[in-house]
Each structure stands twice: as C-alpha cells, then as structure tokens.
Motif scaffolding. Sequence first.
Motif, PDB file in Angstrom:
ATOM      1  N   VAL A 145       0.826  -1.209   0.000  1.00 22.63           N
ATOM      2  CA  VAL A 145       0.000   0.000   0.000  1.00 22.63           C
ATOM      3  C   VAL A 145       0.855   1.253   0.000  1.00 22.63           C
ATOM      4  O   VAL A 145       0.653   2.169  -0.789  1.00 22.63           O
ATOM      5  N   SER A 146       1.848   1.295   0.878  1.00 20.33           N
ATOM      6  CA  SER A 146       2.659   2.491   1.020  1.00 20.33           C
ATOM      7  C   SER A 146       4.139   2.138   1.041  1.00 20.33           C
ATOM      8  O   SER A 146       4.580   1.325   1.864  1.00 20.33           O
ATOM      9  N   ARG A 147       4.908   2.787   0.156  1.00 17.53           N
ATOM     10  CA  ARG A 147       6.353   2.565   0.156  1.00 17.53           C
ATOM     11  C   ARG A 147       6.977   3.179   1.402  1.00 17.53           C
ATOM     12  O   ARG A 147       7.966   2.662   1.928  1.00 17.53           O
ATOM     13  N   ASP A 148       6.408   4.282   1.877  1.00 19.20           N
ATOM     14  CA  ASP A 148       6.931   4.919   3.087  1.00 19.20           C
ATOM     15  C   ASP A 148       6.871   3.956   4.274  1.00 19.20           C
ATOM     16  O   ASP A 148       7.762   3.932   5.127  1.00 19.20           O
ATOM     17  N   GLU A 149       5.804   3.164   4.311  1.00 16.99           N
ATOM     18  CA  GLU A 149       5.671   2.172   5.381  1.00 16.99           C
ATOM     19  C   GLU A 149       6.770   1.130   5.275  1.00 16.99           C
ATOM     20  O   GLU A 149       7.341   0.697   6.286  1.00 16.99           O
ATOM     21  N   ALA A 150       7.107   0.726   4.052  1.00 19.17           N
ATOM     22  CA  ALA A 150       8.179  -0.240   3.836  1.00 19.17           C
ATOM     23  C   ALA A 150       9.516   0.353   4.263  1.00 19.17           C
ATOM     24  O   ALA A 150      10.340  -0.332   4.873  1.00 19.17           O
ATOM     25  N   VAL A 151       9.739   1.643   3.964  1.00 20.41           N
ATOM     26  CA  VAL A 151      10.994   2.306   4.341  1.00 20.41           C
ATOM     27  C   VAL A 151      11.137   2.338   5.859  1.00 20.41           C
ATOM     28  O   VAL A 151      12.218   2.071   6.405  1.00 20.41           O
ATOM     29  N   GLU A 152      10.047   2.665   6.558  1.00 15.31           N
ATOM     30  CA  GLU A 152      10.096   2.715   8.023  1.00 15.31           C
ATOM     31  C   GLU A 152      10.388   1.332   8.603  1.00 15.31           C
ATOM     32  O   GLU A 152      11.136   1.195   9.585  1.00 15.31           O
ATOM     33  N   ALA A 153       9.816   0.300   7.997  1.00 10.79           N
ATOM     34  CA  ALA A 153      10.091  -1.057   8.466  1.00 10.79           C
ATOM     35  C   ALA A 153      11.559  -1.405   8.242  1.00 10.79           C
ATOM     36  O   ALA A 153      12.202  -2.035   9.099  1.00 10.79           O
ATOM     37  N   CYS A 154      12.098  -0.994   7.107  1.00  5.46           N
ATOM     38  CA  CYS A 154      13.514  -1.239   6.813  1.00  5.46           C
ATOM     39  C   CYS A 154      14.412  -0.517   7.817  1.00  5.46           C
ATOM     40  O   CYS A 154      15.426  -1.071   8.266  1.00  5.46           O
ATOM     41  N   LYS A 155      14.056   0.715   8.164  1.00  6.45           N
ATOM     42  CA  LYS A 155      14.852   1.475   9.131  1.00  6.45           C
ATOM     43  C   LYS A 155      14.913   0.757  10.479  1.00  6.45           C
ATOM     44  O   LYS A 155      15.967   0.724  11.127  1.00  6.45           O
ATOM     45  N   ALA A 156      13.780   0.192  10.886  1.00 10.66           N
ATOM     46  CA  ALA A 156      13.755  -0.531  12.167  1.00 10.66           C
ATOM     47  C   ALA A 156      14.706  -1.716  12.133  1.00 10.66           C
ATOM     48  O   ALA A 156      15.413  -1.996  13.114  1.00 10.66           O
ATOM     49  N   VAL A 157      14.764  -2.411  10.993  1.00 10.00           N
ATOM     50  CA  VAL A 157      15.666  -3.556  10.856  1.00 10.00           C
ATOM     51  C   VAL A 157      17.119  -3.087  10.844  1.00 10.00           C
ATOM     52  O   VAL A 157      17.991  -3.699  11.479  1.00 10.00           O
TER      53      VAL A 157
END
Length: 297
Positions: A43-55
């Motif tokens: 749905v949102s690439r920004d959401e994917a980026v935030e998940a990547c940052k957490a990792v």
Amino acid sequence: MRVSEQDAAGSAPQIVSSFLEQRKEQVAQRWADAPLFRSVFTVSRDEAVEACKAVVEALSEVAVSGRLEDVRSPGFGTVREQLGRMSATRARTGSTPAQIAEEVAGLRAPAVELLREEFADPAAPQAQECVLALTLLLGTLRLVVMETALDANAELIERQRQQLLEVATPVIKLWEGTVAVPLIGTLDSARSQVVMESLLEAIVDQRARYAILDITGVPTVDSLVAQHLMKTVAAARLMGAECIVSGIRPAIAQTIVQLGIDLGSVLTRASLSDALAYALGKQGIEVSRADAGASAR
C-alpha cells in the motif's frame, strides 16, 4: 561520507555499526524495493521504508555488541518482531521459508555496495574486513528470519490442524433436545478432546437432554479411544444429558471385549437410527412406519 579516522581506528563490527546508523536512510530506501519488503508493504512505500529502518537500527545494535553470528543477540529482538509479522504474512500467501531466506539474502548486495563507497580504496584490507563483518551479520539475519518463518509456519499449521479437527467433528441437532456427533476416521487424544468440548458446548447451547456418539465410521477402537469415549459420556452426564454410543460394529465389539474394557455403564445402540429412536421414545415421541395402503392413496 567516508569512514572517519576515529571510525577507522575501531574494529570492523564497530565500523559496520556506525555505517548502518549513519547510512540508515539510504540502506532503507534500497531495501524497500527488495521483494521481501515490497511484497508485504504494497500500500505504502513509506511504510516499507520505516520497516527497513527498524531492521537497520536493530542490525546496528547487534554489530556494536560484536555478536555478529549470535542469533540470540538481544539486538535481533526487534528483527524477530518486525520480520516475524512479515514472515507470517508471506507464509499465508504460500511462500516457503526457503523462498523467504533467499529474499533476505537479496538484502546483502545493496548494503555491501553502500559500505564499499565508505572507503577510498574498497580493496583495502580494512574495507574487506568490514564487508566480511557485514556479510556475517546479514547471514545471521537470514538464519533469524528462517527460524522466525519456520515458527510462523508451525503456528499456521497448528491453527489449520485445530480447524480441521473442529470441522471433522460436527455436532448435529437431530431433534429438539437431541444432538449427535457422527465420528469418521481415526480417533486420537487431540481429536477426542475436541469431540468432548464440542459436544459439551452443544449440550449447553441446545439444552440437549440426549447426546449420541456415533462411531460407525471409526475403523478401530483401542483402550485409549475407549477411555476417551467413557470420559465424554461421563462429562455429558455431569451436564445433565444422557449419552448414547451407537454404531459399534462386530469387529470393534470383539476388540473391546478382548481388551477387557467395561462399557457396562455406557448406553449403546446398534445404529444411529436406533439411538435416535431411543432418545425420541424417552421424550414421549413415537416413530412408526406409514401405512402402506395410505401411502399408495
């Protein structure tokens, strides 16, 4: 930015930790387009980026501890939580742990490429040591994700098994105050427990006075199965219902006798229809065949 003199004086894991912290945004942006994250956060690439940052932050924490190959490193706690949800999502869509592990392996190339850019000479010994450290760290991440994916699959399988047990043991309302459980296939402890729970719930919901356990479709009965049946009968009695076991075939009857199992306290009938007729008769309902002549008219 290049590796500073202060960073260069540190160990390879420390340099990798500093790199991940300082280049977190760039790493996250590249990882967000990887299949592992793209397929989940559609749905949102920004959401994917935030998940990547957490990792990335979690990996930086692991690197600074120096425990690059320890899957139990505290830093991996966030990774397990974040990627655990992703693995469960992928598992539900049919992805295998091996496929998920390959997607994790795909995270290595973009991270290593960014790390090499930190060094004036990517072929220098220190640069090679840092690349090796990052490779070890991502290899451990792969193991963590595989472990998490396997756990997610195991939970999914257990839920599906439980659902199948429930579907395979339906409780049918035959008449007002009379319910039945037609059992088909092999009975084991888990399924017997589901049978008992389902029957007791039906007795309460339907206010049933009679409960029929039909074992016509059960191929074999051993001492354990017989014990479960007797416990179910006893539990039904405690709930105020009389339990009838029907469908005991000759082979099963011989087995029960040979095992020395006493079913004297259990009410039995040859077939489900006989058991239903008994339950209806106890309620003052008489079942009779229609007159042949009347039927013809």
